[in-house]
Design a protein around this motif. Structure first.
Motif, PDB file in Angstrom:
ATOM      1  N   VAL A 230      -0.418   4.478   7.586  1.00  0.00           N
ATOM      2  CA  VAL A 230      -0.538   4.939   6.205  1.00  0.00           C
ATOM      3  C   VAL A 230       0.304   4.067   5.281  1.00  0.00           C
ATOM      4  CG1 VAL A 230      -0.415   6.958   4.674  1.00  0.00           C
ATOM      5  CG2 VAL A 230      -0.713   7.287   7.140  1.00  0.00           C
ATOM      6  N   ALA A 231      -0.238   3.741   4.108  1.00  0.00           N
ATOM      7  CA  ALA A 231       0.514   2.998   3.092  1.00  0.00           C
ATOM      8  C   ALA A 231       0.004   3.394   1.716  1.00  0.00           C
ATOM      9  CB  ALA A 231       0.368   1.490   3.299  1.00  0.00           C
ATOM     10  N   CYS A 232       0.887   3.337   0.730  1.00  0.00           N
ATOM     11  CA  CYS A 232       0.473   3.614  -0.644  1.00  0.00           C
ATOM     12  C   CYS A 232      -0.353   2.442  -1.168  1.00  0.00           C
ATOM     13  CB  CYS A 232       1.678   3.871  -1.536  1.00  0.00           C
ATOM     14  SG  CYS A 232       2.784   2.446  -1.768  1.00  0.00           S
ATOM     15  N   VAL A 233      -1.199   2.736  -2.167  1.00  0.00           N
ATOM     16  CA  VAL A 233      -2.081   1.718  -2.725  1.00  0.00           C
ATOM     17  C   VAL A 233      -2.124   1.829  -4.239  1.00  0.00           C
ATOM     18  CG1 VAL A 233      -4.449   0.858  -2.858  1.00  0.00           C
ATOM     19  CG2 VAL A 233      -3.549   1.635  -0.676  1.00  0.00           C
ATOM     20  N   GLY A 234      -1.735   0.731  -4.905  1.00  0.00           N
ATOM     21  CA  GLY A 234      -2.018   0.548  -6.321  1.00  0.00           C
ATOM     22  C   GLY A 234      -3.040  -0.585  -6.346  1.00  0.00           C
ATOM     23  N   GLY A 235      -2.532  -1.828  -6.472  1.00  0.00           N
ATOM     24  CA  GLY A 235      -3.371  -2.977  -6.155  1.00  0.00           C
ATOM     25  C   GLY A 235      -3.563  -3.049  -4.654  1.00  0.00           C
ATOM     26  N   GLY A 236      -2.446  -2.804  -3.919  1.00  0.00           N
ATOM     27  CA  GLY A 236      -2.565  -2.600  -2.483  1.00  0.00           C
ATOM     28  C   GLY A 236      -1.989  -3.661  -1.581  1.00  0.00           C
ATOM     29  N   SER A 237      -0.925  -4.367  -1.997  1.00  0.00           N
ATOM     30  CA  SER A 237      -0.445  -5.469  -1.149  1.00  0.00           C
ATOM     31  C   SER A 237       0.299  -4.992   0.087  1.00  0.00           C
ATOM     32  CB  SER A 237       0.430  -6.431  -1.960  1.00  0.00           C
ATOM     33  OG  SER A 237       1.626  -5.824  -2.409  1.00  0.00           O
ATOM     34  N   ASN A 238       1.133  -3.959  -0.038  1.00  0.00           N
ATOM     35  CA  ASN A 238       1.852  -3.506   1.161  1.00  0.00           C
ATOM     36  C   ASN A 238       0.880  -2.896   2.158  1.00  0.00           C
ATOM     37  OD1 ASN A 238       2.722  -0.389   1.749  1.00  0.00           O
ATOM     38  ND2 ASN A 238       2.133  -0.620  -0.391  1.00  0.00           N
ATOM     39  N   ALA A 239      -0.153  -2.224   1.648  1.00  0.00           N
ATOM     40  CA  ALA A 239      -1.169  -1.659   2.533  1.00  0.00           C
ATOM     41  C   ALA A 239      -1.981  -2.757   3.206  1.00  0.00           C
ATOM     42  CB  ALA A 239      -2.086  -0.724   1.744  1.00  0.00           C
ATOM     43  N   ALA A 240      -2.365  -3.780   2.460  1.00  0.00           N
ATOM     44  CA  ALA A 240      -3.139  -4.872   3.043  1.00  0.00           C
ATOM     45  C   ALA A 240      -2.336  -5.582   4.127  1.00  0.00           C
ATOM     46  CB  ALA A 240      -3.560  -5.863   1.961  1.00  0.00           C
ATOM     47  N   GLY A 241      -1.067  -5.838   3.862  1.00  0.00           N
ATOM     48  CA  GLY A 241      -0.224  -6.487   4.860  1.00  0.00           C
ATOM     49  C   GLY A 241      -0.041  -5.634   6.098  1.00  0.00           C
ATOM     50  N   THR A 242       0.116  -4.327   5.903  1.00  0.00           N
ATOM     51  CA  THR A 242       0.257  -3.410   7.036  1.00  0.00           C
ATOM     52  C   THR A 242      -1.042  -3.319   7.827  1.00  0.00           C
ATOM     53  OG1 THR A 242       1.873  -2.091   5.786  1.00  0.00           O
ATOM     54  CG2 THR A 242       0.856  -1.060   7.710  1.00  0.00           C
ATOM     55  N   PHE A 243      -2.155  -3.115   7.128  1.00  0.00           N
ATOM     56  CA  PHE A 243      -3.444  -2.941   7.795  1.00  0.00           C
ATOM     57  C   PHE A 243      -3.836  -4.193   8.589  1.00  0.00           C
ATOM     58  CE2 PHE A 243      -5.161   0.327   4.456  1.00  0.00           C
ATOM     59  CZ  PHE A 243      -4.190   1.221   4.851  1.00  0.00           C
ATOM     60  N   ALA A 244      -3.424  -5.375   8.092  1.00  0.00           N
ATOM     61  CA  ALA A 244      -3.778  -6.616   8.782  1.00  0.00           C
ATOM     62  C   ALA A 244      -3.249  -6.643  10.211  1.00  0.00           C
ATOM     63  CB  ALA A 244      -3.252  -7.822   8.004  1.00  0.00           C
ATOM     64  N   GLY A 245      -2.155  -5.950  10.456  1.00  0.00           N
ATOM     65  CA  GLY A 245      -1.591  -5.918  11.798  1.00  0.00           C
ATOM     66  C   GLY A 245      -2.266  -4.931  12.728  1.00  0.00           C
ATOM     67  N   PHE A 246      -3.074  -4.004  12.171  1.00  0.00           N
ATOM     68  CA  PHE A 246      -3.654  -2.932  12.979  1.00  0.00           C
ATOM     69  C   PHE A 246      -5.169  -2.838  12.878  1.00  0.00           C
ATOM     70  CE2 PHE A 246       0.739  -1.695  12.276  1.00  0.00           C
ATOM     71  CZ  PHE A 246       1.136  -1.220  13.521  1.00  0.00           C
ATOM     72  N   VAL A 247      -5.790  -3.699  12.093  1.00  0.00           N
ATOM     73  CA  VAL A 247      -7.221  -3.567  11.829  1.00  0.00           C
ATOM     74  C   VAL A 247      -8.058  -3.719  13.091  1.00  0.00           C
ATOM     75  CG1 VAL A 247      -7.630  -6.003  11.262  1.00  0.00           C
ATOM     76  CG2 VAL A 247      -9.017  -4.218  10.153  1.00  0.00           C
ATOM     77  N   ASP A 248      -7.548  -4.436  14.096  1.00  0.00           N
ATOM     78  CA  ASP A 248      -8.291  -4.622  15.338  1.00  0.00           C
ATOM     79  C   ASP A 248      -7.830  -3.677  16.446  1.00  0.00           C
ATOM     80  OD1 ASP A 248      -5.819  -5.774  15.723  1.00  0.00           O
ATOM     81  OD2 ASP A 248      -6.580  -7.557  16.753  1.00  0.00           O
ATOM     82  N   THR A 249      -7.147  -2.593  16.071  1.00  0.00           N
ATOM     83  CA  THR A 249      -6.714  -1.567  17.022  1.00  0.00           C
ATOM     84  C   THR A 249      -7.478  -0.271  16.729  1.00  0.00           C
ATOM     85  OG1 THR A 249      -4.957  -0.514  15.703  1.00  0.00           O
ATOM     86  CG2 THR A 249      -4.401  -2.582  16.847  1.00  0.00           C
ATOM     87  N   PRO A 250      -7.352   0.750  17.580  1.00  0.00           N
ATOM     88  CA  PRO A 250      -8.037   2.026  17.296  1.00  0.00           C
ATOM     89  C   PRO A 250      -7.389   2.849  16.182  1.00  0.00           C
ATOM     90  CG  PRO A 250      -7.556   1.773  19.652  1.00  0.00           C
ATOM     91  CD  PRO A 250      -6.774   0.728  18.933  1.00  0.00           C
ATOM     92  N   ALA A 251      -6.244   2.418  15.646  1.00  0.00           N
ATOM     93  CA  ALA A 251      -5.524   3.216  14.651  1.00  0.00           C
ATOM     94  C   ALA A 251      -6.390   3.486  13.420  1.00  0.00           C
ATOM     95  CB  ALA A 251      -4.247   2.503  14.226  1.00  0.00           C
ATOM     96  N   ARG A 252      -6.322   4.707  12.918  1.00  0.00           N
ATOM     97  CA  ARG A 252      -6.968   5.039  11.651  1.00  0.00           C
ATOM     98  C   ARG A 252      -6.112   4.475  10.520  1.00  0.00           C
ATOM     99  NH1 ARG A 252      -7.387  10.977   8.732  1.00  0.00           N
ATOM    100  NH2 ARG A 252      -8.629  10.286   6.937  1.00  0.00           N
TER     101      ARG A 252
END
Length: 385
Positions: A230-252
């Protein structure tokens, strides 16, 4: 979450919608970034600077008391412990080193909560680059501490009095200034927004968050990967950086927007600040103002890669109210002795609301990126009724 190609498209989103006079600057930046990102010396310099100056890696902290209260295992990725107090330093150091490599002598930036402005002023002081930061006058009032920090670091802070006097208007002014000064100035955009290559470039500089967190979770969790990220999103940079590490895993993957600026759920596809994504707009296509207690999330659009992830069903985007975010600040502070930024508190507020429900069943493991520390918001919170 790979290279979007020369067109800068994430599915149907992204692109480059700028005045003709800015196309050469965007093309120059894309070429320079591709060259630098493929250069082991540049990458080594950035990694060393992030380690020795910015304090990376930041830890993942188990929130033990709050986990017991909620019935889930809650882990916090502590970007609040990075130098300057937020994740913004990751992107800014990358862009500042790139600007110096390109021969630029000035950095331009927009800022809402002030954390990106502080990070840019910090990088300018470190590398000997002049810095001009554009900030809405309303945000200058509620983030006075960060205005002082920027000026103390040597940056020129220009108040923006147009429109809602918040982040959107600061972006407008920064883009206008860049048109006239692209020869010697680099526009250091603070989030995964703007014309190509910025959404991709910023995500790559922030990817370090997710890559670190993935390895840290692997050593902390028996299953290796959290159930939900989970990450907060305005433009979304912290979320994009976080998601990039988990996008290829089963994590929601869950992005949390402010209810008054929920561009993903309340917006429609449109163009804003040089990119095509979900944008808050009226029936005539005019941009509607966003409203949030958090200056850093007070933005009427969302990064195009987030819109693409939502299209694919790979990430979901939800919202919380100002009151929920404010309550989450106090809850974390009292349970764990950690004062989060109002931006980060949005992500935590969703966890507090969802824990024990089908969205986040008992026994789940959840990683929240704590994108910044809350010192900057203390005066604002103290003045709330």
């Amino acid at each position: 979450m790979d290279d979007p190609g020369a067109a800068g498209r994430f599915g149907r989103f992204g692109g480059r919608f700028v005045p003709e006079s800015l196309v050469p600057a965007c093309e120059e930046l894309e070429e320079a970034f591709r060259d630098a990102w493929g250069d082991p010396t540049f990458r080594a310099t950035l990694n060393q600077t992030l380690e020795l100056y910015a304090g990376r890696p930041t830890p993942v902290t188990p929130a033990l008391r709050l986990s017991a209260e909620l019935g889930v295992t809650l882990l916090l990725k502590r970007e609040d412990l990075a130098h300057t107090g937020s994740h913004k330093i990751n992107n800014v150091l990358g862009q500042a080193l790139l600007a110096r490599r390109m021969g630029k002598t000035r950095l331009l930036a927009e800022t809402g909560a002030g954390q990106h402005g502080v990070a840019t002023a910090t990088a300018g002081a470190l590398l000997g680059l002049d810095v001009t930061v554009f900030m809405g006058e309303r945000d200058m009032e509620r983030q006075a501490l960060n205005v002082f920090r920027m000026r103390l670091l040597g940056a020129e802070v220009i108040g923006v009095s147009s429109g809602s006097r918040t982040l959107k208007d600061a972006c407008n002014e920064a883009l206008r200034h860049w048109v006239a000064s692209a020869d010697d100035a680099h526009y250091c955009i603070g989030s995964v927004m703007g014309p190509h290559p910025y959404p991709w470039l910023v995500r790559e500089f922030q990817r370090v968050i997710g890559e670190e967190a993935r390895g840290q979770c692997a050593s902390l969790l028996p299953c290796g990967t959290p159930d939900v990220v989970v990450a907060c999103v305005g433009g979304g940079s912290n979320a994009a950086g976080t998601f990039a590490g988990f996008v290829d895993t089963p994590a929601r993957l869950v992005g949390v927007e402010p209810a008054g600026g929920a561009a993903m759920t309340a917006g429609e596809p449109g163009v804003l600040h040089g990119f095509y994504s979900h944008v808050l707009q009226d029936e005539n296509g005019q941009i509607r103002e966003a409203h949030s207690v958090s200056a850093g999330l007070d933005y009427p659009g969302i990064g195009p890669e987030h819109a693409h992830l939502a299209d694919l069903g790979r990430a979901s985007y939800l919202s919380v109210t100002d009151d929920e975010a404010i309550a989450a600040v106090a809850r974390l502070a009292r349970a764990e002795g950690i004062l989060p930024a109002l931006e980060s508190a949005h992500a935590l507020a969703w966890v507090l609301r969802a824990a024990g429900t089908p969205e986040l069943p008992p026994g789940s493991t959840v990683l929240v990126t704590l994108s910044g520390r809350g010192d900057k918001d203390a005066d604002q919170l103290a003045r709330l009724p």
